[in-house]
Design an enzyme around this catalytic site. Sequence first.
Site, PDB file in Angstrom:
ATOM      1  N   GLN A 202      -0.355   2.192   0.705  1.00 36.53           N
ATOM      2  CA  GLN A 202      -0.023   1.339  -0.301  1.00 36.53           C
ATOM      3  C   GLN A 202       1.249   2.215  -0.899  1.00 36.53           C
ATOM      4  OE1 GLN A 202      -1.375  -2.155  -0.961  1.00 36.53           O
ATOM      5  NE2 GLN A 202      -1.802  -1.225   1.167  1.00 36.53           N
ATOM      6  N   GLY A 243      -3.353  -8.636  -7.745  1.00 41.02           N
ATOM      7  CA  GLY A 243      -3.399  -8.072  -6.336  1.00 41.02           C
ATOM      8  C   GLY A 243      -2.186  -7.391  -6.061  1.00 41.02           C
ATOM      9  N   HIS A 244      -1.953  -6.638  -5.011  1.00 39.41           N
ATOM     10  CA  HIS A 244      -0.635  -6.255  -4.719  1.00 39.41           C
ATOM     11  C   HIS A 244       0.430  -7.024  -4.185  1.00 39.41           C
ATOM     12  CE1 HIS A 244      -2.172  -5.505  -0.099  1.00 39.41           C
ATOM     13  NE2 HIS A 244      -2.080  -6.872  -0.523  1.00 39.41           N
ATOM     14  N   ASN A 245       1.865  -6.564  -4.400  1.00 40.65           N
ATOM     15  CA  ASN A 245       2.732  -7.614  -4.297  1.00 40.65           C
ATOM     16  C   ASN A 245       3.356  -8.958  -4.875  1.00 40.65           C
ATOM     17  OD1 ASN A 245       3.337  -5.422  -2.459  1.00 40.65           O
ATOM     18  ND2 ASN A 245       2.759  -6.822  -0.524  1.00 40.65           N
TER      19      ASN A 245
END
Length: 337
Positions: A202, A243-245
């Site tokens: 990541q 969560g990511h993004n």
Amino acid sequence: MPDPRFFETLSPFSVADLAAQIGGEVERGGDRIIASVAPLSSADRGAIAFLGDRKFASALATTKAGCVIVPAEAKDAAPLDAAVIVSRTPQAAWAKASLLLHRAVTLDVAITTDEAAEDDSVVVEPGAVLGKGVRIGRGSRIGANSVIAPGVQIGRECVIGSNVTVGFALIGDRVKLYAGARIGEAGFGATGTAAGALGIPQLGRVILQDGGTVGANSCIDRGAYDDTVIGENTKIDNLVMVGHNCVIGRNNLMAANTGISGSVTSGDNVIFGGKAGIGDHINIGEGARVAAGAGVLANIPAGETWSGYPARPIRQFLRETIWLAKQASSKKAPKES
């Protein structure tokens, strides 16, 4: 290129050497030098990208990447000026390339408050640890036993509670992070290989804009490559997961136990009720409301309120609930005399 405050860029590789390390076959351009990884949409001539899904075929056709990793059936669709590596598992091969080309900066050396603080109005409570390159704005306070990882930038008049960890993040002014919050941990990303699941590095950041609040024991993951962004004045309750993004708009409200999957986008002034769950790659329009306990699996238009599982417009949900209740009532067995 990943932010150099948080990630070291290691020695470059030729395409041929990379292919040998990640288990791919060079189709063309083996002599080209690659120094970084990036998505198809933002890669430059020194970067390697990958095609993992046919829906990104248009991005492959227009990418500026110096090298692309593709499945065999897509090799002819790659730009003619790009080097090509063929792999049965392009995403896994790209993940391996990420590990060869980039490395997260680790907290090997702590710095003093004087080195990090804008002025003497900054307070760092006992037991807090500051990594190299940390900067803390005027009037901010860092709580006891918190860890601020290398490169993190914290704005003015922020309050960081006790036992908070912040890494790979840029924090605006007047942000509050309550006890136990986790900002910038690696997002949940994995891809399949013949040997089993492989974690995807990541390489993104978290950006918390001015005036935001993150509740106790809530988690906001850094982006897989692009940033996770929390808009101005957004208020996040305790025990929330982002969560990511994700790109969360301004003035959003998230009640406790809300779970936001990766790559969700919300407009301004969105409200999430307690224990709402949002599937990945969902878009929630400006001013929308997600009822408590709802499970959102489709995009929500601006201004609408959705409820239920799977979530749908609240009037539809209520009509269906009433109809089901009537059906159940009408089919009850008569009592014996």
